[in-house]
Design a protein around this motif. Structure first.
Motif, PDB file in Angstrom:
ATOM      1  N   ALA A  83       0.860  -1.181   0.000  1.00 40.23           N
ATOM      2  CA  ALA A  83       0.000   0.000   0.000  1.00 40.23           C
ATOM      3  C   ALA A  83       0.896   1.230   0.000  1.00 40.23           C
ATOM      4  O   ALA A  83       1.830   1.303   0.785  1.00 40.23           O
ATOM      5  N   PRO A  84       0.605   2.181  -0.889  1.00 37.80           N
ATOM      6  CA  PRO A  84       1.342   3.440  -0.785  1.00 37.80           C
ATOM      7  C   PRO A  84       0.816   4.182   0.442  1.00 37.80           C
ATOM      8  O   PRO A  84       0.396   3.547   1.379  1.00 37.80           O
ATOM      9  N   VAL A  85       0.804   5.458   0.408  1.00 32.87           N
ATOM     10  CA  VAL A  85       0.408   6.258   1.575  1.00 32.87           C
ATOM     11  C   VAL A  85      -0.937   5.791   2.151  1.00 32.87           C
ATOM     12  O   VAL A  85      -1.974   5.927   1.513  1.00 32.87           O
ATOM     13  N   ASN A  86      -0.896   5.211   3.359  1.00 34.95           N
ATOM     14  CA  ASN A  86      -2.120   4.664   3.959  1.00 34.95           C
ATOM     15  C   ASN A  86      -2.310   5.126   5.404  1.00 34.95           C
ATOM     16  O   ASN A  86      -3.080   4.545   6.156  1.00 34.95           O
ATOM     17  N   VAL A  94       4.039  13.629   2.902  1.00 34.44           N
ATOM     18  CA  VAL A  94       4.404  13.490   1.490  1.00 34.44           C
ATOM     19  C   VAL A  94       4.063  14.777   0.733  1.00 34.44           C
ATOM     20  O   VAL A  94       4.842  15.260  -0.087  1.00 34.44           O
ATOM     21  N   ARG A  95       2.889  15.350   1.041  1.00 40.62           N
ATOM     22  CA  ARG A  95       2.479  16.584   0.364  1.00 40.62           C
ATOM     23  C   ARG A  95       3.409  17.735   0.729  1.00 40.62           C
ATOM     24  O   ARG A  95       3.709  18.592  -0.095  1.00 40.62           O
ATOM     25  N   ASP A  96       3.918  17.728   1.980  1.00 43.51           N
ATOM     26  CA  ASP A  96       4.839  18.787   2.419  1.00 43.51           C
ATOM     27  C   ASP A  96       6.229  18.630   1.805  1.00 43.51           C
ATOM     28  O   ASP A  96       6.995  19.583   1.749  1.00 43.51           O
ATOM     29  N   GLN A  97       6.569  17.396   1.408  1.00 45.20           N
ATOM     30  CA  GLN A  97       7.917  17.126   0.888  1.00 45.20           C
ATOM     31  C   GLN A  97       7.853  16.814  -0.600  1.00 45.20           C
ATOM     32  O   GLN A  97       8.464  15.861  -1.077  1.00 45.20           O
ATOM     33  N   ALA A  98       7.117  17.618  -1.341  1.00 44.31           N
ATOM     34  CA  ALA A  98       6.873  17.331  -2.760  1.00 44.31           C
ATOM     35  C   ALA A  98       8.168  17.152  -3.542  1.00 44.31           C
ATOM     36  O   ALA A  98       8.258  16.291  -4.422  1.00 44.31           O
ATOM     37  N   GLU A  99       9.197  17.914  -3.172  1.00 44.99           N
ATOM     38  CA  GLU A  99      10.453  17.850  -3.924  1.00 44.99           C
ATOM     39  C   GLU A  99      11.119  16.474  -3.776  1.00 44.99           C
ATOM     40  O   GLU A  99      11.600  15.897  -4.749  1.00 44.99           O
ATOM     41  N   LEU A 100      11.095  15.969  -2.539  1.00 45.18           N
ATOM     42  CA  LEU A 100      11.674  14.654  -2.275  1.00 45.18           C
ATOM     43  C   LEU A 100      10.961  13.581  -3.100  1.00 45.18           C
ATOM     44  O   LEU A 100      11.557  12.609  -3.543  1.00 45.18           O
ATOM     45  N   HIS A 101       9.693  13.768  -3.286  1.00 37.87           N
ATOM     46  CA  HIS A 101       8.903  12.796  -4.036  1.00 37.87           C
ATOM     47  C   HIS A 101       8.803  13.179  -5.510  1.00 37.87           C
ATOM     48  O   HIS A 101       7.891  12.774  -6.208  1.00 37.87           O
ATOM     49  N   HIS A 102       9.763  14.004  -5.951  1.00 40.02           N
ATOM     50  CA  HIS A 102       9.898  14.388  -7.361  1.00 40.02           C
ATOM     51  C   HIS A 102       8.605  14.958  -7.933  1.00 40.02           C
ATOM     52  O   HIS A 102       8.279  14.740  -9.088  1.00 40.02           O
ATOM     53  N   GLY A 115      -4.390   3.339  -5.703  1.00 35.61           N
ATOM     54  CA  GLY A 115      -4.286   1.886  -5.737  1.00 35.61           C
ATOM     55  C   GLY A 115      -3.021   1.367  -5.083  1.00 35.61           C
ATOM     56  O   GLY A 115      -2.297   2.099  -4.408  1.00 35.61           O
ATOM     57  N   LEU A 116      -2.757   0.068  -5.293  1.00 37.34           N
ATOM     58  CA  LEU A 116      -1.645  -0.624  -4.650  1.00 37.34           C
ATOM     59  C   LEU A 116      -0.519  -0.836  -5.655  1.00 37.34           C
ATOM     60  O   LEU A 116      -0.673  -0.542  -6.832  1.00 37.34           O
ATOM     61  N   PHE A 117       0.612  -1.346  -5.190  1.00 39.77           N
ATOM     62  CA  PHE A 117       1.702  -1.669  -6.111  1.00 39.77           C
ATOM     63  C   PHE A 117       2.361  -2.973  -5.673  1.00 39.77           C
ATOM     64  O   PHE A 117       2.045  -3.500  -4.601  1.00 39.77           O
ATOM     65  N   LEU A 118       3.241  -3.504  -6.502  1.00 35.02           N
ATOM     66  CA  LEU A 118       3.907  -4.772  -6.208  1.00 35.02           C
ATOM     67  C   LEU A 118       5.403  -4.548  -6.035  1.00 35.02           C
ATOM     68  O   LEU A 118       5.995  -3.702  -6.705  1.00 35.02           O
ATOM     69  N   LYS A 119       5.977  -5.325  -5.121  1.00 31.75           N
ATOM     70  CA  LYS A 119       7.424  -5.357  -4.941  1.00 31.75           C
ATOM     71  C   LYS A 119       7.909  -6.734  -5.413  1.00 31.75           C
ATOM     72  O   LYS A 119       7.210  -7.732  -5.226  1.00 31.75           O
ATOM     73  N   ALA A 120       9.096  -6.787  -5.978  1.00 32.12           N
ATOM     74  CA  ALA A 120       9.633  -8.067  -6.451  1.00 32.12           C
ATOM     75  C   ALA A 120       9.865  -9.010  -5.266  1.00 32.12           C
ATOM     76  O   ALA A 120      10.368  -8.594  -4.214  1.00 32.12           O
ATOM     77  N   GLY A 179      13.687   8.727  -5.747  1.00 25.82           N
ATOM     78  CA  GLY A 179      14.117   9.102  -7.089  1.00 25.82           C
ATOM     79  C   GLY A 179      12.971   9.010  -8.057  1.00 25.82           C
ATOM     80  O   GLY A 179      11.832   8.740  -7.669  1.00 25.82           O
ATOM     81  N   PRO A 180      13.258   9.251  -9.326  1.00 28.33           N
ATOM     82  CA  PRO A 180      12.188   9.355 -10.311  1.00 28.33           C
ATOM     83  C   PRO A 180      11.668   8.014 -10.846  1.00 28.33           C
ATOM     84  O   PRO A 180      10.632   7.988 -11.515  1.00 28.33           O
ATOM     85  N   GLU A 181      12.351   6.902 -10.537  1.00 28.67           N
ATOM     86  CA  GLU A 181      11.926   5.621 -11.118  1.00 28.67           C
ATOM     87  C   GLU A 181      10.583   5.190 -10.543  1.00 28.67           C
ATOM     88  O   GLU A 181      10.152   5.631  -9.488  1.00 28.67           O
ATOM     89  N   GLU A 182       9.953   4.246 -11.225  1.00 26.52           N
ATOM     90  CA  GLU A 182       8.707   3.648 -10.733  1.00 26.52           C
ATOM     91  C   GLU A 182       8.932   3.049  -9.341  1.00 26.52           C
ATOM     92  O   GLU A 182      10.014   2.529  -9.048  1.00 26.52           O
ATOM     93  N   ARG A 183       7.878   3.062  -8.531  1.00 29.69           N
ATOM     94  CA  ARG A 183       7.960   2.436  -7.200  1.00 29.69           C
ATOM     95  C   ARG A 183       8.430   0.984  -7.279  1.00 29.69           C
ATOM     96  O   ARG A 183       9.224   0.524  -6.481  1.00 29.69           O
ATOM     97  N   SER A 184       7.889   0.260  -8.278  1.00 34.34           N
ATOM     98  CA  SER A 184       8.177  -1.174  -8.362  1.00 34.34           C
ATOM     99  C   SER A 184       9.653  -1.436  -8.626  1.00 34.34           C
ATOM    100  O   SER A 184      10.135  -2.545  -8.411  1.00 34.34           O
ATOM    101  N   MET A 185      10.385  -0.419  -9.080  1.00 35.26           N
ATOM    102  CA  MET A 185      11.825  -0.563  -9.273  1.00 35.26           C
ATOM    103  C   MET A 185      12.574  -0.096  -8.017  1.00 35.26           C
ATOM    104  O   MET A 185      13.437  -0.804  -7.497  1.00 35.26           O
ATOM    105  N   ARG A 186      12.210   1.056  -7.491  1.00 31.29           N
ATOM    106  CA  ARG A 186      12.931   1.636  -6.351  1.00 31.29           C
ATOM    107  C   ARG A 186      12.759   0.820  -5.074  1.00 31.29           C
ATOM    108  O   ARG A 186      13.587   0.861  -4.185  1.00 31.29           O
ATOM    109  N   LYS A 187      11.630   0.117  -4.956  1.00 27.29           N
ATOM    110  CA  LYS A 187      11.319  -0.599  -3.727  1.00 27.29           C
ATOM    111  C   LYS A 187      11.529  -2.108  -3.865  1.00 27.29           C
ATOM    112  O   LYS A 187      11.158  -2.871  -2.976  1.00 27.29           O
TER     113      LYS A 187
END
Ligand code: MN
Length: 288
Positions: A83-86, A94-102, A115-120, A179-187
């Motif tokens: 789950a992303p921000v839950n 996250v909204r306050d740190q917009a720069e960190l979250h690109h 929605g949700l995402f998958l980790k390898a 960073g700018p990559e998709e969550r499924s790559m960075r995580k």
């Protein structure tokens, strides 16, 4: 009951500060042949072999839990759902740190919309292994989360019935490269999903909706929250996931992290504690 995997491929029952080695009970897991089912064989067989595990633990050889190297309590999950921000206050963070979250507006949306995402699954380790930073020159963060381990195949399940498909719970660390990559790559970097210290069966935690938890780095408390502050609670989250994915025994849901997410670096020691589950220590390695 608290189940762990340790010292390579040993299987144990944790009681107090000791672990009983019941590895031989795994011989009773029904053999599968290729193509293997999309589940974790131990979790799929758990209800059936549980009486054998319990009786074996009585007479088994026991050793101090501190002396063993803990692996992920689930060896072969079919998928790691996250789950992303839950948590409401983390959403504000996250909204306050917009720069960190690109400035990725997707990250600041409510979970019902994003929605949700998958980790390898290859990213999964236990607390006895090291989190190894692949890009130590970039920002890497800790996220402590309640991890839900699915016990029964389920699809399009109603929230009212959702806790019935849970095998158990553990502490999850959803490690994150920013960073700018998709969550499924960075995580999904190797070692960026930590599960431990053991699986606590669902019967020991009737209500997962009121568990306090805390994460510290080198003794400094960074995250401290309670699952009562979840946006989508555990039953709703399972129901939501099962509208998209069939859930199989051994699938793991990382249920989201609260505020206080912060950076980690080489040499850091992460301590994570959850009510009704326990505590684990994870070391971070990462030199340029
Ligand atoms: Mn997370």
């Amino acid at each position: 009951m608290r189940l762990c995997r340790f010292n390579g491929n040993r299987f144990g029952v944790v009681s107090g500060d000791r672990v009983a080695d019941v590895t031989h009970v795994l011989d009773r897991i029904p053999c599968a042949s290729y193509p293997y089912p999309r589940n974790d064989a131990m979790i799929a067989a758990l209800a059936e072999i549980r009486p054998d595990i319990e009786s074996a633990a009585v007479t088994a050889e026991k050793c101090p839990i501190e002396a063993v190297k803990l692996a992920s309590p689930v060896a072969n999950p079919g998928k790691l759902i996250a789950a992303p921000v839950n948590y409401k206050r983390h959403l504000e963070e996250v909204r306050d740190q917009a720069e960190l979250h690109h400035n990725n507006q997707k990250h600041a949306r409510e979970i019902q919309e994003s929605g949700l995402f998958l980790k390898a699954t290859s990213s999964l380790i236990g607390p006895g292994e090291l989190v190894r930073l692949r890009f130590p020159d970039r920002r890497n963060d800790h996220e402590i989360e309640l991890a839900v381990i699915i016990g029964t195949e389920a699809t399009e399940i109603a929230a009212d019935n959702a806790l019935g498909v849970v095998a158990g719970y553990a502490i999850g660390l959803d490690m994150t490269l920013r960073g700018p990559e998709e969550r499924s790559m960075r995580k999904s970097i190797d070692t960026y999903s930590v599960l431990g210290p053991w699986l606590v069966t669902a019967d020991e935690i009737g209500n997962p909706g009121n568990l306090a938890f805390e994460l510290s780095v080198n003794g400094e408390v960074r995250q401290s929250a309670n699952t009562c502050d979840l946006v989508l609670d555990i039953p709703e989250l399972i129901a939501f996931a099962s509208r998209y994915y069939t859930l199989y025994p051994g699938d793991i849901i990382f249920t989201g992290t609260p505020e206080g997410v912060g950076p980690i670096k080489h040499g850091d020691v992460i301590r994570a504690r959850f009510d009704s589950i326990g505590e684990m220590t994870v070391n971070v390695e990462g030199t340029i």
